[in-house]
Design a protein around this motif. Structure first.
Motif, PDB file in Angstrom:
ATOM      1  N   ALA A  17     -44.444  -7.070  21.066  1.00 43.77           N
ATOM      2  CA  ALA A  17     -43.053  -7.278  21.478  1.00 43.77           C
ATOM      3  C   ALA A  17     -42.861  -7.160  22.978  1.00 43.77           C
ATOM      4  O   ALA A  17     -41.997  -7.815  23.554  1.00 43.77           O
ATOM      5  CB  ALA A  17     -42.151  -6.280  20.747  1.00 43.77           C
ATOM      6  N   THR A  18     -43.668  -6.315  23.611  1.00 44.52           N
ATOM      7  CA  THR A  18     -43.472  -6.086  25.049  1.00 44.52           C
ATOM      8  C   THR A  18     -44.385  -6.931  25.912  1.00 44.52           C
ATOM      9  O   THR A  18     -44.197  -7.020  27.115  1.00 44.52           O
ATOM     10  CB  THR A  18     -43.712  -4.600  25.372  1.00 44.52           C
ATOM     11  N   ASN A  19     -45.395  -7.543  25.289  1.00 42.20           N
ATOM     12  CA  ASN A  19     -46.352  -8.326  26.065  1.00 42.20           C
ATOM     13  C   ASN A  19     -46.628  -9.649  25.365  1.00 42.20           C
ATOM     14  O   ASN A  19     -47.687  -9.869  24.806  1.00 42.20           O
ATOM     15  CB  ASN A  19     -47.657  -7.536  26.237  1.00 42.20           C
ATOM     16  N   PRO A  20     -45.614 -10.563  25.367  1.00 40.59           N
ATOM     17  CA  PRO A  20     -45.805 -11.853  24.680  1.00 40.59           C
ATOM     18  C   PRO A  20     -46.848 -12.701  25.389  1.00 40.59           C
ATOM     19  O   PRO A  20     -47.092 -12.560  26.576  1.00 40.59           O
ATOM     20  CB  PRO A  20     -44.415 -12.488  24.756  1.00 40.59           C
ATOM     21  N   ASP A  21     -47.486 -13.620  24.592  1.00 43.08           N
ATOM     22  CA  ASP A  21     -48.510 -14.528  25.124  1.00 43.08           C
ATOM     23  C   ASP A  21     -47.829 -15.830  25.547  1.00 43.08           C
ATOM     24  O   ASP A  21     -47.340 -16.597  24.718  1.00 43.08           O
ATOM     25  CB  ASP A  21     -49.557 -14.790  24.035  1.00 43.08           C
ATOM     26  N   TYR A  22     -47.772 -16.055  26.875  1.00 43.60           N
ATOM     27  CA  TYR A  22     -47.145 -17.261  27.399  1.00 43.60           C
ATOM     28  C   TYR A  22     -48.181 -18.302  27.840  1.00 43.60           C
ATOM     29  O   TYR A  22     -47.850 -19.228  28.571  1.00 43.60           O
ATOM     30  CB  TYR A  22     -46.237 -16.912  28.583  1.00 43.60           C
ATOM     31  N   SER A  23     -49.474 -18.154  27.400  1.00 44.11           N
ATOM     32  CA  SER A  23     -50.472 -19.141  27.816  1.00 44.11           C
ATOM     33  C   SER A  23     -50.142 -20.518  27.268  1.00 44.11           C
ATOM     34  O   SER A  23     -50.397 -21.537  27.924  1.00 44.11           O
ATOM     35  CB  SER A  23     -51.869 -18.709  27.361  1.00 44.11           C
ATOM     36  N   LEU A  24     -49.562 -20.570  26.071  1.00 41.88           N
ATOM     37  CA  LEU A  24     -49.109 -21.839  25.511  1.00 41.88           C
ATOM     38  C   LEU A  24     -47.841 -21.587  24.721  1.00 41.88           C
ATOM     39  O   LEU A  24     -47.861 -20.890  23.698  1.00 41.88           O
ATOM     40  CB  LEU A  24     -50.167 -22.475  24.615  1.00 41.88           C
ATOM     41  N   VAL A  25     -46.749 -22.153  25.186  1.00 41.57           N
ATOM     42  CA  VAL A  25     -45.449 -21.993  24.543  1.00 41.57           C
ATOM     43  C   VAL A  25     -45.026 -23.338  23.979  1.00 41.57           C
ATOM     44  O   VAL A  25     -44.950 -24.337  24.705  1.00 41.57           O
ATOM     45  CB  VAL A  25     -44.390 -21.485  25.545  1.00 41.57           C
ATOM     46  N   LEU A  26     -44.764 -23.378  22.665  1.00 44.18           N
ATOM     47  CA  LEU A  26     -44.342 -24.602  21.991  1.00 44.18           C
ATOM     48  C   LEU A  26     -42.937 -24.386  21.433  1.00 44.18           C
ATOM     49  O   LEU A  26     -42.711 -23.468  20.635  1.00 44.18           O
ATOM     50  CB  LEU A  26     -45.312 -24.946  20.854  1.00 44.18           C
ATOM     51  N   TYR A  27     -41.976 -25.203  21.878  1.00 45.65           N
ATOM     52  CA  TYR A  27     -40.588 -25.043  21.437  1.00 45.65           C
ATOM     53  C   TYR A  27     -40.474 -25.063  19.910  1.00 45.65           C
ATOM     54  O   TYR A  27     -39.630 -24.374  19.327  1.00 45.65           O
ATOM     55  CB  TYR A  27     -39.722 -26.148  22.026  1.00 45.65           C
ATOM     56  N   LYS A  28     -41.343 -25.875  19.251  1.00 44.64           N
ATOM     57  CA  LYS A  28     -41.228 -26.012  17.795  1.00 44.64           C
ATOM     58  C   LYS A  28     -41.522 -24.707  17.067  1.00 44.64           C
ATOM     59  O   LYS A  28     -41.166 -24.543  15.902  1.00 44.64           O
ATOM     60  CB  LYS A  28     -42.189 -27.108  17.302  1.00 44.64           C
ATOM     61  N   GLU A  29     -42.160 -23.778  17.762  1.00 47.03           N
ATOM     62  CA  GLU A  29     -42.511 -22.503  17.148  1.00 47.03           C
ATOM     63  C   GLU A  29     -41.480 -21.402  17.448  1.00 47.03           C
ATOM     64  O   GLU A  29     -41.636 -20.275  16.987  1.00 47.03           O
ATOM     65  CB  GLU A  29     -43.883 -22.043  17.655  1.00 47.03           C
ATOM     66  N   LEU A  30     -40.443 -21.721  18.241  1.00 44.24           N
ATOM     67  CA  LEU A  30     -39.512 -20.697  18.730  1.00 44.24           C
ATOM     68  C   LEU A  30     -38.149 -20.787  18.050  1.00 44.24           C
ATOM     69  O   LEU A  30     -37.730 -21.855  17.585  1.00 44.24           O
ATOM     70  CB  LEU A  30     -39.325 -20.835  20.237  1.00 44.24           C
ATOM     71  N   THR A  31     -37.460 -19.670  18.052  1.00 51.62           N
ATOM     72  CA  THR A  31     -36.060 -19.668  17.647  1.00 51.62           C
ATOM     73  C   THR A  31     -35.224 -20.180  18.820  1.00 51.62           C
ATOM     74  O   THR A  31     -35.710 -20.292  19.953  1.00 51.62           O
ATOM     75  CB  THR A  31     -35.607 -18.246  17.285  1.00 51.62           C
ATOM     76  N   SER A  32     -33.952 -20.449  18.560  1.00 50.31           N
ATOM     77  CA  SER A  32     -33.064 -20.934  19.627  1.00 50.31           C
ATOM     78  C   SER A  32     -32.968 -19.913  20.758  1.00 50.31           C
ATOM     79  O   SER A  32     -32.980 -20.282  21.942  1.00 50.31           O
ATOM     80  CB  SER A  32     -31.672 -21.232  19.060  1.00 50.31           C
ATOM     81  N   ALA A  33     -32.905 -18.643  20.410  1.00 51.99           N
ATOM     82  CA  ALA A  33     -32.809 -17.601  21.444  1.00 51.99           C
ATOM     83  C   ALA A  33     -34.075 -17.557  22.277  1.00 51.99           C
ATOM     84  O   ALA A  33     -34.028 -17.382  23.508  1.00 51.99           O
ATOM     85  CB  ALA A  33     -32.551 -16.249  20.782  1.00 51.99           C
ATOM     86  N   GLN A  34     -35.225 -17.721  21.612  1.00 54.41           N
ATOM     87  CA  GLN A  34     -36.485 -17.702  22.352  1.00 54.41           C
ATOM     88  C   GLN A  34     -36.609 -18.911  23.268  1.00 54.41           C
ATOM     89  O   GLN A  34     -37.130 -18.811  24.383  1.00 54.41           O
ATOM     90  CB  GLN A  34     -37.663 -17.648  21.372  1.00 54.41           C
ATOM     91  N   VAL A  35     -36.101 -20.053  22.821  1.00 58.03           N
ATOM     92  CA  VAL A  35     -36.148 -21.256  23.662  1.00 58.03           C
ATOM     93  C   VAL A  35     -35.328 -21.029  24.930  1.00 58.03           C
ATOM     94  O   VAL A  35     -35.757 -21.364  26.046  1.00 58.03           O
ATOM     95  CB  VAL A  35     -35.611 -22.482  22.898  1.00 58.03           C
ATOM     96  N   ARG A  36     -34.152 -20.436  24.792  1.00 60.87           N
ATOM     97  CA  ARG A  36     -33.322 -20.180  25.977  1.00 60.87           C
ATOM     98  C   ARG A  36     -34.032 -19.215  26.918  1.00 60.87           C
ATOM     99  O   ARG A  36     -33.969 -19.365  28.141  1.00 60.87           O
ATOM    100  CB  ARG A  36     -31.961 -19.615  25.543  1.00 60.87           C
ATOM    101  N   GLY A  37     -34.742 -18.237  26.362  1.00 60.73           N
ATOM    102  CA  GLY A  37     -35.451 -17.274  27.193  1.00 60.73           C
ATOM    103  C   GLY A  37     -36.562 -17.925  28.004  1.00 60.73           C
ATOM    104  O   GLY A  37     -36.699 -17.651  29.201  1.00 60.73           O
TER     105      GLY A  37
END
Length: 492
Positions: free
Chosen positions: A6-26
């Protein structure tokens, strides 16, 4: 977005299709702030751009599932185990589209959705084409420099490999699975080609095969194309490489008998038929087997008889179909007192020596015939002798006695031109077998040719007129020793 915690997310590859709306805005806020960069629409990374091709290659299934949910990895990509070819990954989807990513182009072709037998790739919303679908797709017409299908020749090779590795029943099952599937995929023409190829391999119809392996399998009689290629390579070396040949040294009748005895003794020792040399001599002199070891005694006598009888000594290996009858007769004479090994009858089960598996029983006749056709192209004497020996050894046509027969065939090629026959002493056994294995498994004839040239020169270095004297001299040269660690073979 893969999350480590929760405190150290992996941002090496971010795919919008895998995210919630709140995560996409973040992540969009991070994109504006420069913490993330856009690889493609809906795809971000915090890694430097030069690392993106490796990232996409590693995560290609996840990326493809995100961009094309419910797609099927198809055509040549399925044929290659899901790997891209020249940077292109082919899939089947509900519409056609090309997506260019760093180091990877995804080519989506409009086609049927996942079918029964297509395999879901866990957690990625994408499928892998079944074997039957893959074969049908790769028989479809394909144009241009980057073809989506591998084509008929590659499919034929794949079918031959499947048949050899997994059995004919697997091809029958594939054809049964492909028949209804072809209707659903609209690939009736492709099924007809596949049906014809499988029927040809199973020899239930006239052959339509075009590859060298396919022609070998459907020849009359069929032969082992891989072995034939190995024989052709050895023949080419034997034609082109100068090989020193030693002249015959056992010229008197008595010397010939002594040589034949030692040849038989050592040839049987290689195969594990071990006697004290005086015991073996008593068997040969009396012509009678030892009561407590009749089978082993007959092995000594069988090789000795062919090594000393002029008709066998000078019988060169035939070329073409007559080689079958000739070898069967020779084997029958060699093993005639051993009915349990079926003298003169080709094997019905595949035989092995360690990790080496020899020619399949149904390919023995054709492989011997095709291989023997190369004999006249090889210089007579030691070159042809080495080829003849390896041909018989590599095919291993009988249940037992193949190694001894191969060495008898070799020595006949030498005797007929007045060259020295070859003895393989006990201390040379491991080197001899290692060289044969290098040729059989790696296709490298160099060590074999060199070793046999040396051991023929060694065999020619003794005087065979006095048997006790030559045995004593061979003992001094360590011929009867077994350990290459403790001893080395000395020249006479």
């Amino acid at each position: 977005m893969a999350v480590k915690n929760a405190t150290n997310p992996d941002y090496s590859l971010v795919l919008y299709k895998e995210l919630t709306s709140a995560q996409v805005r973040g992540v969009q806020r991070q994109l504006k702030a420069g913490g993330l960069k856009q690889i493609a629409k809906g795809m971000l990374s915090n890694l430097p751009e030069e690392s993106w091709p490796a990232l996409i290659a590693r995560e290609r299934i996840r990326v493809t599932g995100s961009l094309f949910p419910n797609a099927v990895i198809s055509f040549r990509s399925a044929f290659n185990g899901g790997m891209p070819d020249q940077g292109v990954l082919y899939i089947t989807h509900t519409y056609s589209r090309k997506v260019q990513l760093p180091g990877l182009q995804i080519v989506a072709l409009k086609g049927a959705p996942p079918q029964q037998g297509d395999m879901p790739i866990q957690g990625h919303g994408i499928y892998y084409a079944s074997e039957a679908r893959c074969l049908l797709e790769n028989l479809t017409p394909s144009r241009g420099s980057n073809k989506k299908a591998v084509g008929r020749e590659e499919v034929e090779n794949r079918l031959l490999t499947i048949c050899k590795a997994r059995g004919e029943h697997v091809l029958t099952a594939l054809r049964e699975a492909a028949n209804p599937l072809a209707n659903r995929l609209g690939m009736i023409k492709e099924f007809n080609i596949l049906d014809s190829l499988i029927g040809s391999i199973l020899r239930t119809r006239t052959s339509t095969l075009i590859t060298s392996k396919g022609r070998a399998l459907t020849a009359a009689p069929p032969y082992d194309s891989d072995r034939l290629e190995m024989f052709e390579n050895l023949a080419a070396v034997l034609r082109s490489q100068p090989i020193h040949q030693a002249d015959e040294v056992a010229r008197t009748p008595q010397a010939m008998i002594h040589f034949a005895f030692l040849e038989s003794y050592f040839s049987n020792f290689i195969e594990g038929t071990e006697f004290d040399i005086q015991e073996a001599l008593e068997i040969v002199l009396s012509g009678k087997p030892m009561p407590n070891r009749p089978k082993d005694s007959h092995d000594i006598l069988g090789v000795f008889r062919q090594a000393v009888t002029p008709a066998w000594m000078h019988q060169v290996l035939a070329s073409g179909p007559p080689v079958e009858t000739q070898l069967r007769k020779r084997h029958w004479d060699q093993m005639r007192e051993r009915p349990e090994v079926e003298p003169g009858e080709f094997k019905l089960k595949r035989n092995r020596a360690g990790n080496t598996a020899f020619v399949e029983p149904e390919l023995v006749r054709g492989t011997l015939t095709q291989g023997s056709l190369l004999l006249p192209t090889i210089p007579a004497g030691l070159p042809r002798a080495l080829y003849a020996m390896f041909l018989v050894s590599e095919v291993h046509p009988f249940n037992d006695g193949n190694g001894r027969l191969a060495r008898l065939v070799m020595n006949s090629e030498l005797s007929v031109v007045g060259a020295c026959r070859i003895i393989i002493p006990t201390l040379f056994r491991d080197e001899y077998l290692d060289c044969l294995h290098a040729l059989s498994r790696e296709g490298n004839p160099g060590p074999f040719v060199s070793a046999m040239e040396r051991i023929q020169a060694w065999s020619a270095g003794f005087k065979y007129d006095e048997l006790d004297a030559v045995i004593e001299k061979m003992k001094q040269c360590n011929a009867f020793e077994r350990s290459l660690v403790q001893h080395r073979l000395l020249n006479p």
